[in-house]
Design a protein around this motif. Sequence first.
Motif, short mmCIF file in Angstrom:
data_model
loop_
_atom_site.label_atom_id
_atom_site.label_comp_id
_atom_site.label_asym_id
_atom_site.label_seq_id
_atom_site.Cartn_x
_atom_site.Cartn_y
_atom_site.Cartn_z
N GLY A 7 0.87 -1.17 0.00
CA GLY A 7 0.00 0.00 0.00
C GLY A 7 0.90 1.22 0.00
N THR A 8 0.75 2.10 -0.98
CA THR A 8 1.73 3.17 -1.18
C THR A 8 1.07 4.43 -1.74
N GLU A 9 1.76 5.56 -1.62
CA GLU A 9 1.35 6.77 -2.36
C GLU A 9 2.44 7.22 -3.30
N THR A 10 3.70 7.10 -2.89
CA THR A 10 4.77 7.60 -3.77
C THR A 10 5.75 6.50 -4.19
N GLY A 11 5.41 5.24 -3.93
CA GLY A 11 6.17 4.14 -4.52
C GLY A 11 7.21 3.46 -3.63
N ASN A 12 7.51 4.05 -2.46
CA ASN A 12 8.53 3.39 -1.62
C ASN A 12 8.12 1.98 -1.23
N ALA A 13 6.87 1.82 -0.82
CA ALA A 13 6.42 0.49 -0.37
C ALA A 13 6.45 -0.52 -1.51
N GLU A 14 6.24 -0.05 -2.73
CA GLU A 14 6.29 -0.98 -3.87
C GLU A 14 7.72 -1.48 -4.07
N CYS A 54 3.37 -1.35 3.98
CA CYS A 54 2.42 -0.24 3.91
C CYS A 54 3.00 1.04 4.53
N SER A 55 2.78 2.17 3.86
CA SER A 55 3.22 3.45 4.42
C SER A 55 2.08 4.09 5.24
N THR A 56 2.34 5.29 5.75
CA THR A 56 1.35 6.03 6.55
C THR A 56 1.25 7.45 5.99
N TYR A 57 0.03 7.97 5.94
CA TYR A 57 -0.19 9.34 5.44
C TYR A 57 -1.18 10.08 6.31
N GLY A 58 -1.36 11.35 5.96
CA GLY A 58 -2.34 12.18 6.65
C GLY A 58 -2.01 12.22 8.13
N ASP A 59 -3.00 12.01 8.94
CA ASP A 59 -2.81 12.01 10.39
C ASP A 59 -2.80 10.57 10.87
N GLY A 60 -1.79 9.82 10.42
CA GLY A 60 -1.69 8.42 10.83
C GLY A 60 -2.63 7.50 10.08
N GLU A 61 -2.96 7.89 8.83
CA GLU A 61 -3.90 7.06 8.07
C GLU A 61 -3.18 6.17 7.05
N GLY A 91 7.36 4.80 7.34
CA GLY A 91 6.85 6.03 7.92
C GLY A 91 7.98 6.99 8.20
N ASP A 92 7.66 7.99 9.01
CA ASP A 92 8.64 9.05 9.32
C ASP A 92 8.41 9.47 10.77
N SER A 93 9.47 9.35 11.59
CA SER A 93 9.32 9.65 13.02
C SER A 93 9.13 11.15 13.27
N TYR A 94 9.18 11.96 12.22
CA TYR A 94 8.82 13.38 12.32
C TYR A 94 7.35 13.50 12.78
N TYR A 95 6.54 12.51 12.40
CA TYR A 95 5.11 12.53 12.72
C TYR A 95 4.84 11.77 14.02
N ALA A 96 3.94 12.33 14.83
CA ALA A 96 3.56 11.66 16.09
C ALA A 96 2.91 10.31 15.81
N THR A 97 2.31 10.18 14.63
CA THR A 97 1.61 8.94 14.27
C THR A 97 2.56 8.03 13.48
N PHE A 98 3.78 7.91 13.98
CA PHE A 98 4.83 7.15 13.29
C PHE A 98 4.37 5.72 12.98
N ASN A 99 4.35 5.42 11.70
CA ASN A 99 4.01 4.07 11.23
C ASN A 99 2.67 3.54 11.73
N ASN A 100 1.70 4.44 11.87
CA ASN A 100 0.39 3.99 12.32
C ASN A 100 -0.31 3.08 11.31
C1 FMN Z 1 1.90 14.39 3.54
C2 FMN Z 1 2.60 13.26 4.26
C3 FMN Z 1 2.07 12.75 5.43
C4 FMN Z 1 2.73 11.74 6.12
N1 FMN Z 1 2.21 11.27 7.32
C5 FMN Z 1 2.88 10.34 8.01
C6 FMN Z 1 2.40 9.90 9.28
O1 FMN Z 1 1.36 10.33 9.78
N2 FMN Z 1 3.12 8.95 9.95
C7 FMN Z 1 4.29 8.42 9.44
O2 FMN Z 1 4.90 7.59 10.10
N3 FMN Z 1 4.76 8.83 8.23
C8 FMN Z 1 4.10 9.76 7.50
N4 FMN Z 1 4.59 10.16 6.29
C9 FMN Z 1 5.84 9.56 5.76
C10 FMN Z 1 5.60 8.47 4.69
O3 FMN Z 1 4.84 7.40 5.20
C11 FMN Z 1 6.98 7.97 4.24
O4 FMN Z 1 7.62 9.01 3.52
C12 FMN Z 1 6.94 6.71 3.39
O5 FMN Z 1 8.25 6.30 3.06
C13 FMN Z 1 6.15 6.88 2.11
O6 FMN Z 1 6.05 5.63 1.48
P1 FMN Z 1 5.27 5.43 0.08
O7 FMN Z 1 6.09 6.08 -0.98
O8 FMN Z 1 5.22 3.95 -0.10
O9 FMN Z 1 3.90 6.01 0.22
C14 FMN Z 1 3.95 11.19 5.60
C15 FMN Z 1 4.46 11.70 4.39
C16 FMN Z 1 3.81 12.72 3.73
C17 FMN Z 1 4.41 13.24 2.45
#
Ligand code: FMN
Length: 153
Positions: A7-14, A54-61, A91-100
């Motif tokens: 499950g991906t948005e920008t291809g890393n998970a693929e 699977c990656s994480t986006y939005g607010d831990g979605e 995910g990214d530990s910059y977000y509080a919802t790291f790898n949710n």
């Molecule tokens: C707009 C945006 C929101 C994100 N939100 C989260 C998040 O809530 N928690 C997290 O752990 N990572 C978050 N990330 C980091 C992505 O999950 C991470 O960059 C991941 O490698 C993307 O993988 P993908 O290319 O397979 O989608 C976010 C990244 C972006 C650009």
Amino acid sequence: MIHVLFGTETGNAELVADDIVDCLKQSDLDADVADMAYFSAADLNVGDTYVLVCSTYGDGELPNSAQPFYGQLQEQMPDLNGIRFAVFGLGDSYYATFNNGAKIFKEHLLSLGAQQLGQVGVHDASSGEIPTDAALSWADEQLIPALTALAQS
Ligand SMILES: Cc1cc2nc3c(=O)[nH]c(=O)nc-3n(C[C@H](O)[C@H](O)[C@H](O)COP(=O)(O)O)c2cc1C
């Protein structure tokens, strides 16, 4: 049979999913890869093993491509007894919802009766590590040993 679903948005998970499949094949395990966007809950096969990447986006979605599959699991609540799974999150530990996203899948699959193999693996984009390197270390330390133990049981 082992199915690696991403499950991906920008291809890393693929990219990670493809490398996990190669790694499984090098260990003489039968594996294929599929995009969750084109995979449905009805495709889950009792007796098979699923590796969710699977990656994480939005607010831990969950990322967009994972949402239809997860929505089906929520609506249909299939009995997943006899299905085994492992999870690797990006995910990214910059977000509080790291790898949710990884946590969402793990908890829901467990609640449906599936059996988890190994610990959840994670990649942290803030670490500077290449996602594939983190995933292959996890495969060596968690996934392959769990699959080997299963084959011997
Ligand atoms: C707009 C945006 C929101 C994100 N939100 C989260 C998040 O809530 N928690 C997290 O752990 N990572 C978050 N990330 C980091 C992505 O999950 C991470 O960059 C991941 O490698 C993307 O993988 P993908 O290319 O397979 O989608 C976010 C990244 C972006 C650009």
